[in-house]
Design a protein around this motif. Structure first.
Motif, PDB file in Angstrom:
ATOM      1  N   LEU A 126       0.902  -1.176   0.355  1.00 49.80           N
ATOM      2  CA  LEU A 126       0.092  -0.119   0.221  1.00 49.80           C
ATOM      3  C   LEU A 126       1.160   1.348   0.589  1.00 49.80           C
ATOM      4  CD1 LEU A 126      -3.209  -0.807   3.057  1.00 49.80           C
ATOM      5  CD2 LEU A 126      -3.072  -1.084  -0.041  1.00 49.80           C
ATOM      6  N   ILE A 127       0.540   2.480  -0.371  1.00 54.62           N
ATOM      7  CA  ILE A 127       0.560   3.798  -0.369  1.00 54.62           C
ATOM      8  C   ILE A 127       0.237   4.873  -0.162  1.00 54.62           C
ATOM      9  CG2 ILE A 127       2.338   3.601  -2.297  1.00 54.62           C
ATOM     10  CD1 ILE A 127       0.874   5.249  -4.114  1.00 54.62           C
ATOM     11  N   ASP A 128       0.913   5.538   0.605  1.00 56.66           N
ATOM     12  CA  ASP A 128       0.759   7.123   0.590  1.00 56.66           C
ATOM     13  C   ASP A 128       0.963   7.592   0.176  1.00 56.66           C
ATOM     14  OD1 ASP A 128      -1.003   5.871   3.285  1.00 56.66           O
ATOM     15  OD2 ASP A 128       0.770   6.396   4.278  1.00 56.66           O
ATOM     16  N   LEU A 129       0.893   8.947   0.295  1.00 59.43           N
ATOM     17  CA  LEU A 129       0.293   9.939  -0.724  1.00 59.43           C
ATOM     18  C   LEU A 129       1.255  11.030  -0.290  1.00 59.43           C
ATOM     19  CD1 LEU A 129      -1.181   9.920  -3.936  1.00 59.43           C
ATOM     20  CD2 LEU A 129       1.558   9.221  -3.435  1.00 59.43           C
ATOM     21  N   THR A 130       2.435  12.355   0.250  1.00 60.07           N
ATOM     22  CA  THR A 130       2.674  12.877   1.098  1.00 60.07           C
ATOM     23  C   THR A 130       3.410  14.213   0.556  1.00 60.07           C
ATOM     24  OG1 THR A 130       4.056  11.086   2.323  1.00 60.07           O
ATOM     25  CG2 THR A 130       4.138  14.059   3.237  1.00 60.07           C
ATOM     26  N   LEU A 131       2.804  15.414   0.438  1.00 63.50           N
ATOM     27  CA  LEU A 131       2.787  16.403   0.608  1.00 63.50           C
ATOM     28  C   LEU A 131       3.178  17.390   1.284  1.00 63.50           C
ATOM     29  CD1 LEU A 131      -0.728  17.727  -1.270  1.00 63.50           C
ATOM     30  CD2 LEU A 131       1.845  17.243  -2.678  1.00 63.50           C
ATOM     31  N   ASP A 132       4.097  18.345   1.148  1.00 61.46           N
ATOM     32  CA  ASP A 132       5.131  19.197   1.574  1.00 61.46           C
ATOM     33  C   ASP A 132       4.506  20.592   1.460  1.00 61.46           C
ATOM     34  OD1 ASP A 132       6.711  17.257   3.208  1.00 61.46           O
ATOM     35  OD2 ASP A 132       8.321  17.845   1.967  1.00 61.46           O
ATOM     36  N   CYS A 133       4.123  21.553   2.668  1.00 62.51           N
ATOM     37  CA  CYS A 133       3.564  22.623   2.513  1.00 62.51           C
ATOM     38  C   CYS A 133       4.020  23.671   3.091  1.00 62.51           C
ATOM     39  CB  CYS A 133       2.100  22.895   2.559  1.00 62.51           C
ATOM     40  SG  CYS A 133       1.744  21.934   3.710  1.00 62.51           S
ATOM     41  N   THR A 134       3.860  24.985   3.002  1.00 62.56           N
ATOM     42  CA  THR A 134       3.442  25.810   4.187  1.00 62.56           C
ATOM     43  C   THR A 134       2.499  26.106   5.123  1.00 62.56           C
ATOM     44  OG1 THR A 134       3.171  28.029   2.834  1.00 62.56           O
ATOM     45  CG2 THR A 134       5.145  27.304   3.205  1.00 62.56           C
ATOM     46  N   ASP A 135       1.389  25.746   4.081  1.00 57.51           N
ATOM     47  CA  ASP A 135       0.326  25.780   4.902  1.00 57.51           C
ATOM     48  C   ASP A 135      -0.812  24.866   5.331  1.00 57.51           C
ATOM     49  OD1 ASP A 135      -2.292  26.106   6.300  1.00 57.51           O
ATOM     50  OD2 ASP A 135      -2.500  27.749   5.104  1.00 57.51           O
ATOM     51  N   ALA A 136      -0.739  23.686   6.205  1.00 55.57           N
ATOM     52  CA  ALA A 136      -0.762  22.334   5.756  1.00 55.57           C
ATOM     53  C   ALA A 136      -2.910  22.476   6.022  1.00 55.57           C
ATOM     54  CB  ALA A 136      -0.936  20.840   7.705  1.00 55.57           C
ATOM     55  N   GLN A 137      -3.173  23.266   6.514  1.00 60.31           N
ATOM     56  CA  GLN A 137      -5.028  23.418   6.906  1.00 60.31           C
ATOM     57  C   GLN A 137      -5.607  24.053   5.154  1.00 60.31           C
ATOM     58  OE1 GLN A 137      -6.447  21.352   9.105  1.00 60.31           O
ATOM     59  NE2 GLN A 137      -4.001  21.298   9.830  1.00 60.31           N
ATOM     60  N   LEU A 138      -4.782  24.819   4.973  1.00 59.81           N
ATOM     61  CA  LEU A 138      -4.748  25.134   3.871  1.00 59.81           C
ATOM     62  C   LEU A 138      -5.142  24.041   2.697  1.00 59.81           C
ATOM     63  CD1 LEU A 138      -6.159  27.771   1.897  1.00 59.81           C
ATOM     64  CD2 LEU A 138      -3.313  27.628   1.348  1.00 59.81           C
ATOM     65  N   LEU A 139      -3.878  23.146   2.658  1.00 61.89           N
ATOM     66  CA  LEU A 139      -4.133  22.208   1.438  1.00 61.89           C
ATOM     67  C   LEU A 139      -5.170  21.024   1.659  1.00 61.89           C
ATOM     68  CD1 LEU A 139      -2.088  22.963  -1.030  1.00 61.89           C
ATOM     69  CD2 LEU A 139      -0.162  21.424   0.012  1.00 61.89           C
ATOM     70  N   ALA A 140      -4.851  21.137   3.044  1.00 65.97           N
ATOM     71  CA  ALA A 140      -6.216  20.239   3.375  1.00 65.97           C
ATOM     72  C   ALA A 140      -7.345  20.379   2.705  1.00 65.97           C
ATOM     73  CB  ALA A 140      -5.890  20.299   5.000  1.00 65.97           C
ATOM     74  N   ALA A 141      -7.761  21.538   3.063  1.00 66.77           N
ATOM     75  CA  ALA A 141      -9.426  22.164   2.765  1.00 66.77           C
ATOM     76  C   ALA A 141      -9.310  21.535   1.090  1.00 66.77           C
ATOM     77  CB  ALA A 141      -9.310  23.490   2.769  1.00 66.77           C
ATOM     78  N   PHE A 142      -8.453  22.414   0.509  1.00 70.28           N
ATOM     79  CA  PHE A 142      -8.404  22.163  -0.985  1.00 70.28           C
ATOM     80  C   PHE A 142      -8.312  20.610  -1.746  1.00 70.28           C
ATOM     81  CE2 PHE A 142      -6.239  21.430  -4.850  1.00 70.28           C
ATOM     82  CZ  PHE A 142      -6.961  21.933  -5.969  1.00 70.28           C
ATOM     83  N   TRP A 143      -7.578  19.055  -0.810  1.00 70.72           N
ATOM     84  CA  TRP A 143      -7.508  18.099  -1.153  1.00 70.72           C
ATOM     85  C   TRP A 143      -8.753  17.298  -0.532  1.00 70.72           C
ATOM     86  CZ3 TRP A 143      -5.320  16.838  -4.907  1.00 70.72           C
ATOM     87  CH2 TRP A 143      -4.068  17.330  -5.571  1.00 70.72           C
TER      88      TRP A 143
END
Length: 146
Positions: free
Chosen positions: A4-21
């Motif tokens: 199984l795989i997980d995908l990891t995104l690095d970011c500067t604003d985790a909550q902003l990116l989480a809302a988008f995804w």
């Protein structure tokens, strides 16, 4: 047995990116591992560096359990180059070329409204986009899940 795989995104604003995804993929917040009731409770067992907290990460999952988990983690350095790996968001389409392209265009428009941006359009095939922090992904047609 396949891994199984997980995908990891690095970011500067985790909550902003989480809302988008969440919007882009229809994902939900992954519950914390048992026996913890909240992410904060789970994270409290770790010795986090000073200045880091639960909002510096987000863990999303497919509510149907089909897609990979998505981990979104705050990092200190900014994105500086094109992704070496990107996601393809494949919208379900049951129809001919005109229906496929109309569905791709509608999805790209929906994701622009959610904070994404269009980078390039490959008419009739796919749209290259970026999330709010510039991570590239494509919108293309996919099969209808049954």
């Amino acid at each position: 047995m396949a891994a199984l795989i997980d995908l990891t995104l690095d970011c500067t604003d985790a909550q902003l990116l989480a809302a988008f995804w969440r919007t882009a993929l229809g994902y939900v917040d992954e519950p914390p591992p048992a026996p913890y009731r909240t992410r904060e409770e789970w994270l409290a067992q770790f010795d986090l560096p000073e200045g880091e907290d639960a909002d510096d990460g987000a863990w999303l999952c497919d509510p149907d359990g089909v897609g990979p988990r998505l981990c979104i983690l705050k990092v200190p350095e900014p994105k500086t180059a094109k992704n070496r790996l990107h996601m393809d968001v494949r919208v379900p389409v049951d129809g001919g070329p005109a229906q496929r392209w109309a569905r791709i265009e509608a999805e790209a428009e929906r994701l622009v409204e959610a904070g994404g941006s269009v980078l390039e359009v490959f008419e009739g095939h796919h749209v290259v986009m970026a999330d709010p922090e510039g991570n590239e992904f494509c919108v293309a047609a996919g099969p209808v899940r049954r």
